[in-house]
Design an enzyme around this catalytic site. Structure first.
Site, PDB file in Angstrom:
ATOM      1  N   HIS A 270      45.795  40.797  47.055  1.00 22.85           N
ATOM      2  CA  HIS A 270      45.495  41.089  45.650  1.00 22.85           C
ATOM      3  C   HIS A 270      46.587  41.896  44.923  1.00 22.85           C
ATOM      4  O   HIS A 270      47.193  41.426  43.978  1.00 22.85           O
ATOM      5  CB  HIS A 270      44.186  41.880  45.551  1.00 22.85           C
ATOM      6  CG  HIS A 270      43.007  41.222  46.174  1.00 22.85           C
ATOM      7  ND1 HIS A 270      42.360  40.123  45.645  1.00 22.85           N
ATOM      8  CD2 HIS A 270      42.356  41.523  47.317  1.00 22.85           C
ATOM      9  CE1 HIS A 270      41.355  39.788  46.431  1.00 22.85           C
ATOM     10  NE2 HIS A 270      41.338  40.607  47.448  1.00 22.85           N
TER      11      HIS A 270
HETATM   12  O1  RIB Z   1      39.173  43.577  44.817  1.00 25.92           O
HETATM   13  C1  RIB Z   1      40.446  43.810  45.354  1.00 25.92           C
HETATM   14  C2  RIB Z   1      40.943  45.162  44.960  1.00 25.92           C
HETATM   15  O2  RIB Z   1      40.073  46.176  45.458  1.00 25.92           O
HETATM   16  C3  RIB Z   1      42.320  45.493  45.561  1.00 25.92           C
HETATM   17  O3  RIB Z   1      42.994  46.369  44.724  1.00 25.92           O
HETATM   18  C4  RIB Z   1      41.969  46.172  46.851  1.00 25.92           C
HETATM   19  O4  RIB Z   1      43.000  47.062  47.293  1.00 25.92           O
HETATM   20  C5  RIB Z   1      40.756  46.969  46.435  1.00 25.92           C
HETATM   21  O5  RIB Z   1      41.228  48.171  45.836  1.00 25.92           O
END
Ligand code: RIB
Ligand code: CA
Length: 341
Positions: A270
């Site tokens: 992500h």
């Molecule tokens: O949903 C994914 C996000 O939530 C990313 O930033 C992961 O590190 C968590 O913080």
């Protein structure tokens, strides 16, 4: 041609040349960047990615927030990423230990108790910078050149929200805010409709959204299209340096939960998508839309309501990224990790 017309033509040519030179010089200047983060497996990959790209990203500071795990561990992990990247020149400021209003939630089930799955952690040599991250944001953004500093938000937006509440004028120092968060077409990852960063502090996201800053979201809609694969992890492993070994071990552990839950052939990285977007925006596509955040208690708490087709006929307030070139992302990530030790 009359003398006057000739002079006008020369003046226009001069103006065009100056604007081209200015644009070229502007491209050469690295982007002034603050990374706000809750490391976190994918956060650490994003930090290594960014810290390995000093030509394009002048990282002023890393600010940490509670999110994936508690603040002491997200702050330790940010210092670890900095140490692994050989970038102790970048200060790390610890920020908010909990969300604005809601009860804190964590994701140790995904990121492990230490917030970094698949590897051993240690206490990094260099400590935190003096002072709280929120005060650092206020002091830095208040003194910054107009619209000069970009913020990459990789966790709950609590720090920036607190800074905006205390000193709304800091928007004048912000160039843009690029957020990993939200979900529309994809559905949520912490509830059927909410993505973790928004669910962990929806009120903070509303404060940032209502501040009027230039805002870009990279939601699950795009991060779930930029997935690891065995070939892509081999591509990184082939770099055969410490950074690549760390990233492969972290990702091999981190992606299992998403692969199982969604029945995917690979897992998302992500937060690293935010860094790829800053380095090579042409890898991504999206559109300007109107978006709202639901912060009411109930089954849609933390949902991002994205008006993709303009049904509400309200002015756009975010750029919503919904597609990305997955192989282009991994090629870019690999090329930058190769620079590290
Ligand atoms: O949903 C994914 C996000 O939530 C990313 O930033 C992961 O590190 C968590 O913080
Ligand atoms: Ca994160």
């Amino acid at each position: 041609m009359s003398v006057l017309a000739g002079k006008a033509k020369r003046l226009l040519r001069g103006v065009l040349l100056m604007s081209a030179l200015t644009a070229a010089m502007a491209q050469a200047a690295p982007r002034e960047l603050i990374i706000d983060t809750d490391p976190g497996a994918d956060d650490v990959v994003a930090l290594l990615f960014a810290l390995a790209s000093p030509e394009e990203l002048k990282i002023r500071a890393i600010t940490t927030v509670a999110g994936n795990v508690r603040l002491d561990k997200t702050s330790r992990n940010a210092r670890l990423a900095r140490e692994w990247a050989g970038r102790e020149d970048v200060p790390v400021y610890a920020g908010a230990p909990k969300p604005l209003l809601r009860m804190p939630i964590y994701a140790a089930n995904i990121h492990g108790e230490e917030g970094l799955p698949g590897i051993k952690v240690h206490e990094p040599k260099q400590g935190l910078a003096q002072g709280n991250a929120v005060q650092y944001l206020i002091d830095t953004l208040s003194k910054a050149e107009p619209h000069s500093i970009t913020l990459a938000m990789l966790g709950p937006q609590t720090n920036l929200a607190l800074a905006l509440i205390q000193a709304p004028e800091i928007v004048n120092g912000i160039k843009e805010v690029v957020v990993m968060g939200g979900a529309h077409f994809n559905g949520g990852n912490i509830t059927p409709v909410a993505e973790f960063n928004l669910f962990a502090d929806p009120q903070a996201a509303e404060v940032v959204l209502n501040s009027g800053v230039k805002l870009t979201y990279l939601p699950l809609d795009v991060t779930h299209k930029v997935l690891t694969s065995e070939a892509r992890l081999r591509q990184i492993a082939a770099l055969n340096n410490q950074a690549s070994r760390l990233v492969v071990d972290i990702l091999n552990a981190y992606v299992q939960a998403d692969m199982k839950h969604y029945g995917l052939p690979g897992g998302p990285v992500h937060d690293a998508s935010v860094i790829a977007y800053l380095l090579k925006p042409q890898l991504f596509s999206g559109r300007a839309v109107y978006m709202a955040v639901d912060s009411r208690e109930g089954p849609t708490f933390g949902q991002t309501i994205t008006d993709w087709y303009g049904t509400l006929e309200k002015p756009a307030n975010v750029t919503w990224i919904e597609n990305g070139d997955a192989q282009g992302f991994f090629d870019l990530l690999s090329s930058r990790l190769a620079r590290l030790k």
